[in-house]
Design a protein around this motif. Structure first.
Motif, PDB file in Angstrom:
ATOM      1  N   LEU A  49       0.949  -1.238  -0.015  1.00 42.26           N
ATOM      2  CA  LEU A  49      -0.065   0.124   0.052  1.00 42.26           C
ATOM      3  C   LEU A  49       0.811   1.393  -0.184  1.00 42.26           C
ATOM      4  O   LEU A  49       0.781   2.103  -0.687  1.00 42.26           O
ATOM      5  N   LYS A  50       1.771   1.231   0.992  1.00 38.52           N
ATOM      6  CA  LYS A  50       2.772   2.489   0.952  1.00 38.52           C
ATOM      7  C   LYS A  50       3.521   2.548  -0.466  1.00 38.52           C
ATOM      8  O   LYS A  50       3.735   3.692  -0.917  1.00 38.52           O
ATOM      9  N   MET A  51       3.777   1.497  -1.163  1.00 40.59           N
ATOM     10  CA  MET A  51       4.614   1.516  -2.528  1.00 40.59           C
ATOM     11  C   MET A  51       3.630   1.921  -3.224  1.00 40.59           C
ATOM     12  O   MET A  51       4.034   2.590  -4.430  1.00 40.59           O
TER      13      MET A  51
ATOM     14  N   ASN B 178       0.562   2.348 -10.945  1.00 40.86           N
ATOM     15  CA  ASN B 178       1.784   3.023 -11.794  1.00 40.86           C
ATOM     16  C   ASN B 178       3.023   2.995 -10.582  1.00 40.86           C
ATOM     17  O   ASN B 178       4.138   2.466 -10.636  1.00 40.86           O
ATOM     18  N   HIS B 179       2.630   3.476  -9.639  1.00 44.05           N
ATOM     19  CA  HIS B 179       3.550   3.780  -8.313  1.00 44.05           C
ATOM     20  C   HIS B 179       4.021   2.591  -8.030  1.00 44.05           C
ATOM     21  O   HIS B 179       5.138   2.314  -7.513  1.00 44.05           O
ATOM     22  N   LEU B 180       3.081   1.416  -7.761  1.00 45.61           N
ATOM     23  CA  LEU B 180       3.510   0.204  -7.394  1.00 45.61           C
ATOM     24  C   LEU B 180       4.465  -0.440  -8.228  1.00 45.61           C
ATOM     25  O   LEU B 180       5.730  -1.113  -7.826  1.00 45.61           O
ATOM     26  N   MET B 181       4.256  -0.399  -9.616  1.00 45.94           N
ATOM     27  CA  MET B 181       5.090  -0.990 -10.406  1.00 45.94           C
ATOM     28  C   MET B 181       6.561  -0.341 -10.481  1.00 45.94           C
ATOM     29  O   MET B 181       7.449  -1.137 -10.673  1.00 45.94           O
ATOM     30  N   VAL B 182       6.654   0.810 -10.386  1.00 48.45           N
ATOM     31  CA  VAL B 182       7.853   1.709 -10.521  1.00 48.45           C
ATOM     32  C   VAL B 182       8.542   1.464  -9.208  1.00 48.45           C
ATOM     33  O   VAL B 182       9.888   0.982  -9.231  1.00 48.45           O
TER      34      VAL B 182
END
Length: 104
Positions: free
Chosen positions: A24-26, A47-51
């Motif tokens: 979740l934080k990722m 997108n944030h998670l994948m990065v």
């Protein structure tokens, strides 16, 4: 603690709480359980998670560590994240909200 993620476009998935909060934080979320992501914010969270997962893979050592208790290979964070990534992809495609909550 266990955390269950759900949306109308994919089957619910349950994860250990520490991994769920880390993911979740990722995604750029606070890590608070329970919580939700509105449909229009799902693509950005994905997108944030994948990065972050790609960044983690580059930073981690290529040496396979073993689970000390069982003597089996450790499961990487990117492998643990796969069901959540698939849920987020389905939610983005179908434009639906994603929710998560604790299980007893």
């Amino acid at each position: 603690m266990l955390v269950t993620f759900s949306c109308s476009a994919y089957a619910s998935i349950t994860m250990f709480g520490d991994i769920a909060v880390r993911l979740l934080k990722m995604m750029g979320r606070s890590g608070t359980v329970p919580g939700a992501i509105l449909a229009e914010d799902v693509p950005a969270a994905l997108n944030h998670l994948m990065v972050e997962l790609q960044r983690q893979q580059k930073l981690s050592e290529p040496v396979e560590k073993k689970d000390e208790e069982e003597g089996e290979p450790a499961v990487s964070l990117s492998h643990r994240a796969l069901p959540l990534v698939e849920l987020l992809e389905a939610a983005a495609r179908e434009k639906c909200n994603v929710m998560w909550d604790k299980n007893s």
